[in-house]
Write an enzyme that holds these catalytic residues in place. Structure first.
Site, PDB file in Angstrom:
ATOM      1  N   ASP A 212      -4.022   2.525  -6.248  1.00 37.43           N
ATOM      2  CA  ASP A 212      -2.942   2.320  -7.211  1.00 37.43           C
ATOM      3  C   ASP A 212      -1.834   3.361  -7.002  1.00 37.43           C
ATOM      4  OD1 ASP A 212      -2.206   0.851  -9.699  1.00 37.43           O
ATOM      5  OD2 ASP A 212      -2.259   2.847 -10.575  1.00 37.43           O
ATOM      6  N   GLU A 265      -1.098   0.636  -2.547  1.00 36.55           N
ATOM      7  CA  GLU A 265      -0.002  -0.016  -3.270  1.00 36.55           C
ATOM      8  C   GLU A 265       1.239   0.849  -3.054  1.00 36.55           C
ATOM      9  OE1 GLU A 265       1.497  -1.405  -7.695  1.00 36.55           O
ATOM     10  OE2 GLU A 265       0.427   0.477  -7.429  1.00 36.55           O
TER      11      GLU A 265
END
Ligand code: GLC
Length: 522
Positions: A212, A265
């Site tokens: 993330d 990401e």
């Protein structure tokens, strides 16, 4: 023997855990629900699944606010459920990846609670980014929503200042919600902790991680002022030192048997910046969001494909995820034809699956689900909606629980309703209904994924552009030619022996608007 590592051309299916399948009947999806649907995923023909966070969390951001990185939130099940899920997924031939959230923890994390209780300058505070404020200079000095006095002018991605003041007068940094304090990745304790967390899940058998906010961990020394945005030159994002972290992570992954992978990401404005994350000793992949951000246009798609293949050795492709408006709805915007969005979504999928590299699917796109745009305000949970006082709709519209069967909500999602209301007209979109219909979007996905599997290992890594008329794109990969028509008029198909698959009906030798086809010379 095919020497290509599994992840290079894998199709990975993103499971937004809260909204996939609910076995416990409390209205929220869970690990046991996923386990019960593994046969569906194996039939669909994907290679791997990626689970969004299921860790203990106050759910200020749907679980991206983690309070304990080594456990399962009771709403999703237990560690025993997780172990069962890994074993069953592997038995179904599916790899399993988990989401790791290293940029920030939950404010309920014991480390942050200790930091709050400790004095300024303490070791406890040094695990996060605490700073003294600076004197306010005047109204609006620190940008929209600034109250003055924040240590710098950084804004939260979710709106408002990126700083919150604590009772002793210091401020802490949160690039997202105030309930998501950013870690200080210059602190060796933070680095060690995450290496240990990686090992914890690797020991339980995961095949990899989705990282993330991978580009956010390191902030520029001195925290200088900036403008907003995900620019690769910003003091918040893609700082050079972030790569040292992934080199360390790679060594941990490589020490495990089998091939364990990491995908970052990375939101950025340049393919070159993206490519830096996937140098040979760093991450295996990074999400390539350029197509997802591109409009429905052959010119735009061609640029994305060219830029990506030029810069990135192990490309990925993605059209939707749990943070963006579903692509069926995006592609329908601006068209007078109500069927255009779905037709284009199917055409884009076929084009993406023809490209070298790996593809990431988001749950529900195989059903052609649209964005739910009319959720009642009281049902919405995304902090983006709340922090903008309802000015921005937020991301709940792509997170509505899946319709599995039956003719009324919760459409087989579970026995206890669903945490976000499902539309009344989703009966025709259920898995049950579409599985029985050979012209459905689900049947189309199954055929496309099966064909892609058949072709695996037989196609070259490079593509070759074939001249195309109008607003169409034609490219070849060995014997496969992919044609997509983004224009309004039909175009003549390029020369071929057979049509392997098309995303919609063809008109003789013509490729209609909003349609793609796979053709072969053989
Ligand atoms: C990532 C996630 C998103 C989350 C944010 C903060 O962008 O995909 O859902 O809100 O990080 O963790």
């Amino acid at each position: 023997m095919d020497e290509t590592p599994w992840w290079r051309d894998a199709v990975v299916y993103e499971i937004y855990v809260r909204s996939f399948a609910d076995a416990s009947g409390d209205g929220t999806g869970d690990l046991a629900g996923i386990r019960g649907r593994l046969p569906y995923l194996a039939d669909l023909g994907v290679d791997a699944i990626w689970l969004t966070p299921f860790y203990p969390s106050p759910m200020a951001d749907g679980g991206y606010d983690v309070a304990d990185y080594r456990d399962v939130d009771p709403v999703f099940g237990s560690l025993a459920d997780f172990d069962d899920l890994v074993a069953d997924a592997h038995a179904h031939g599916l790899r399993l990846m988990v989401d790791i959230v290293p940029n920030h923890s939950s404010s309920a994390h014991p480390w942050f609670q200790k930091a709050l209780a400790a004095p300024r300058g303490s070791q406890e505070r040094d695990r996060y980014v605490f700073r003294d404020g600076r004197a306010p200079h005047g109204p609006g000095e620190n940008g929209p929503g600034g109250t003055g006095g924040e240590p710098n002018n950084w804004l939260s991605t979710f709106g408002g200042p990126a700083w919150t003041r604590v009772p002793d007068g210091q401020w802490y940094l949160h690039l997202f919600a105030p309930e998501q304090p950013d870690f200080n990745w210059r602190n060796p304790e933070v680095r060690e902790e995450f290496l240990d967390i990686l090992r914890f899940w690797l020991d339980r058998g995961v095949d990899g991680f989705r990282i993330d906010v991978a580009m956010g961990l390191i902030k520029a020394e001195g925290l200088p002022d900036t403008g907003p945005g995900f620019r690769s030159a910003s003091p918040m994002w893609s700082r050079p030192e972030v790569h040292d972290i992934y080199r360390e992570w790679r060594r941990v992954l490589d020490a495990y048997p089998g091939t364990r992978v990491a995908i970052g990401e990375v939101w950025t404005d340049s393919a070159e910046d993206l490519a830096r994350y996937v140098r040979p000793d760093e991450l295996h992949q990074s999400f390539n969001f350029a197509w997802l951000e591109a409009p429905w246009s052959a010119t735009a798609f061609r640029k994305v494909i060219d830029d990506t293949l030029r810069a990135v050795a192990a490309p990925t492709w993605v059209l939707s995820n749990h943070d963006v408006v579903r692509h069926r709805t995006r592609y329908g915007e601006g068209s007078l034809d109500p069927s255009a969005g779905l037709a284009r979504a199917r055409a884009a999928l076929l084009s993406m699956l023809a490209l070298p590299g790996s593809a990431y699917l988001y749950q529900g796109e195989e059903l052609g689900l649209p964005e739910v745009i009319d959720l009642p305000p009281q049902a919405r949970q995304d902090p983006v909606f709340k922090r903008s006082n309802g000015e921005l709709p937020g991301r709940d519209g792509c997170r509505v629980p899946l319709p599995w069967s039956g003719t009324a909500p919760p459409y087989g999602f579970g026995d206890g309703g669903s945490w976000l209301p499902q539309p009344d007209d989703w009966a025709e979109l259920t898995v049950e209904r579409q599985a029985a219909d050979t012209s459905s979007t689900l049947s189309f996905y199954r055929r496309a994924l099966a064909l892609r599997r058949d072709l695996r290992g037989t196609l070259p890594d490079a593509i070759e552009w074939v001249p195309a008329p109008g607003d169409a794109l034609f490219f070849r990969r060995g014997p496969l030619t992919c044609a997509i028509n983004c224009g309004e008029d039909p175009v003549r198909l390029p020369p071929h022996e057979r049509v392997l698959l098309s995303s919609g009906p063809l008109a003789g030798a013509d490729l209609p608007a909003d349609t793609a086809a796979w053709l072969t010379d053989r």
